[in-house]
Design an enzyme around this catalytic site. Sequence first.
Site, PDB file in Angstrom:
ATOM      1  N   ILE A  12     -34.724 -28.993 -22.505  1.00  0.00           N
ATOM      2  CA  ILE A  12     -34.504 -29.426 -21.125  1.00  0.00           C
ATOM      3  C   ILE A  12     -33.109 -28.955 -20.711  1.00  0.00           C
ATOM      4  O   ILE A  12     -32.116 -29.473 -21.193  1.00  0.00           O
ATOM      5  CB  ILE A  12     -34.654 -30.956 -20.949  1.00  0.00           C
ATOM      6  CG1 ILE A  12     -33.969 -31.716 -22.091  1.00  0.00           C
ATOM      7  CG2 ILE A  12     -36.103 -31.348 -20.860  1.00  0.00           C
ATOM      8  CD1 ILE A  12     -33.989 -33.208 -21.900  1.00  0.00           C
ATOM      9  N   GLU A  45     -31.887 -17.899 -18.026  1.00  0.00           N
ATOM     10  CA  GLU A  45     -31.200 -18.944 -18.790  1.00  0.00           C
ATOM     11  C   GLU A  45     -30.806 -18.350 -20.141  1.00  0.00           C
ATOM     12  O   GLU A  45     -30.835 -17.132 -20.295  1.00  0.00           O
ATOM     13  CB  GLU A  45     -32.070 -20.210 -18.906  1.00  0.00           C
ATOM     14  CG  GLU A  45     -33.493 -19.989 -19.356  1.00  0.00           C
ATOM     15  CD  GLU A  45     -33.602 -19.894 -20.860  1.00  0.00           C
ATOM     16  OE1 GLU A  45     -33.461 -20.911 -21.539  1.00  0.00           O
ATOM     17  OE2 GLU A  45     -33.865 -18.765 -21.368  1.00  0.00           O
ATOM     18  N   ASP A 102     -28.731 -23.185  -9.991  1.00  0.00           N
ATOM     19  CA  ASP A 102     -28.055 -22.244  -9.092  1.00  0.00           C
ATOM     20  C   ASP A 102     -29.011 -21.114  -8.743  1.00  0.00           C
ATOM     21  O   ASP A 102     -30.034 -20.896  -9.413  1.00  0.00           O
ATOM     22  CB  ASP A 102     -26.774 -21.702  -9.731  1.00  0.00           C
ATOM     23  CG  ASP A 102     -27.045 -20.939 -11.011  1.00  0.00           C
ATOM     24  OD1 ASP A 102     -26.928 -19.714 -10.990  1.00  0.00           O
ATOM     25  OD2 ASP A 102     -27.387 -21.573 -12.029  1.00  0.00           O
TER      26      ASP A 102
END
EC number: 2.4.2.1
Length: 241
Positions: A88, A179, A204
């Site tokens: 997460i 990511e 973002d």
Amino acid sequence: MTPHNEAKKGDIAKVVLMPGDPLRAKFIAETFLENAVCFNTVRGMLGYTGLYNGKRVSVMGSGMGMPSMGIYSYELYHCYDVEAIIRIGTAGGIADGVELRDLVLAMGACTDSNFAHQYRLPGTFAPTASFELLEKAVQTAREKNLRYRVGNVVTSDIFYGDCENETAEWKKMGVLAVEMETAALYMTAARAGKQALSITTVSDLPLKGESTSSEERQKTFTQMMEVALAVASEAVDGHDK
């Protein structure tokens, strides 16, 4: 115990939530878990085990980047008999229609890393989520009427890149977000024969210059936490009561 984890066998549940930020692990333990006990403080990588809806669940930080995720997930799978890890974390949304605070459920993970080289494969490995976990996450997000997207993310080794166009090139391939940990988790899980899922919140939009604050990322992205906990509590039924 390992060089990075002081927990003893039995201290960690069969299903573990893994935020990158150890302070997010602390927040989850204090906010969502009952009778949470801290099992690790080595290198400040906090880990806790407690109860969620009566089910035993653990939460532990992974740190930033594929090497850090690779270390902690490997040890959880191989040294502590963990069966499923749910990442997460946060991601930068790059696909059209992806907005701040949307959930991205990573069905697959592209990468610019050489992490898979260690497996000496005669080709290119495609890291994917465990369908059982992904299916439950989608179901939960729908039930909660949350904004979510399912598809590819790109796991990058680089945060401050020297090439300005890299993110835009991934966008051309339909990648939803960028990511830094998912591909390592999925590869480590595949090699161990275990389960993994990555759920991220869009913190973002790098191609638009929009972002949220560090405090928001640590404490307010609770929707992905609730989805992950719902997935974890169901997965526990198959592994550890």
